[in-house]
Scaffold this active site. Structure first.
Site, PDB file in Angstrom:
ATOM      1  N   ILE A  41       6.739  27.202 -19.906  1.00 36.28           N
ATOM      2  CA  ILE A  41       6.257  26.159 -20.823  1.00 36.28           C
ATOM      3  C   ILE A  41       5.042  26.634 -21.624  1.00 36.28           C
ATOM      4  O   ILE A  41       4.746  26.095 -22.692  1.00 36.28           O
ATOM      5  CB  ILE A  41       5.925  24.865 -20.021  1.00 36.28           C
ATOM      6  CG1 ILE A  41       5.984  23.635 -20.906  1.00 36.28           C
ATOM      7  CG2 ILE A  41       4.575  24.972 -19.315  1.00 36.28           C
ATOM      8  CD1 ILE A  41       5.986  22.333 -20.135  1.00 36.28           C
TER       9      ILE A  41
ATOM     10  N   HIS B  13       8.405  32.502  -7.810  1.00 32.13           N
ATOM     11  CA  HIS B  13       8.892  32.684  -9.176  1.00 32.13           C
ATOM     12  C   HIS B  13       8.445  34.034  -9.697  1.00 32.13           C
ATOM     13  O   HIS B  13       7.301  34.445  -9.527  1.00 32.13           O
ATOM     14  CB  HIS B  13       8.422  31.561 -10.100  1.00 32.13           C
ATOM     15  CG  HIS B  13       6.952  31.318 -10.076  1.00 32.13           C
ATOM     16  ND1 HIS B  13       6.330  30.607  -9.074  1.00 32.13           N
ATOM     17  CD2 HIS B  13       5.971  31.704 -10.924  1.00 32.13           C
ATOM     18  CE1 HIS B  13       5.030  30.556  -9.306  1.00 32.13           C
ATOM     19  NE2 HIS B  13       4.779  31.224 -10.425  1.00 32.13           N
TER      20      HIS B  13
END
Ligand code: 5GP
Ligand code: ZN
Length: 113
Positions: free
Chosen positions: A31, A99
């Site tokens: 994002i 991640h």
């Protein structure tokens, strides 16, 4: 895990720009991108982070690297790319679902900041 941001992205409860999905892994656009390509690759299984991973997670930890390489090939990042697992506060880890960052499309610096 019900209150995990990335588990919610994987299940579609929170929207994200999906880049790749298979039975083991999910990848989506960060994002707040730090490079022209900034994709996060996550195992579908909720693993907290490298420091909490066990031998049972070894395949997933490496598999995310292979997914990153596949996405890099698709995006023609032939000049290079970087994959990063941030671990803990000194490295800036903010989300506690494993991640892998895939960064590319610009000159990287070393040592990293
Ligand atoms: P970390 O700092 O834990 O290594 O990386 C977490 C990353 O997740 C950051 O780069 C951050 O921009 C990204 N991120 C945080 N919240 C969201 C979100 O809701 N959607 C997406 N697509 N990325 C997020
Ligand atoms: Zn999770």
């Amino acid at each position: 895990m019900t209150d995990c941001l990335f588990c919610k992205i994987i299940s579609g409860k929170i929207p994200a720009k999906k880049v790749y999905e298979d039975e083991k892994a999910f990848a989506f656009e960060d994002i707040n991108p730090q490079a022209p390509t900034h994709v996060l690759i996550v195992p579908k299984k909720h693993v907290i982070g490298i420091d909490q991973a066990t031998e049972a997670d070894a395949e997933l930890v490496g598999y995310c690297q292979l997914v990153a390489a596949k996405i890099a090939r698709e995006r023609k990042l032939e000049h290079g790319f970087r994959t990063v697992y941030n671990v803990g506060p000194d490295a800036g880890q903010t989300v506690f679902h494993l991640h892998l960052h895939l960064l590319g499309g610009r000159q990287m610096h070393w040592p990293p900041g």
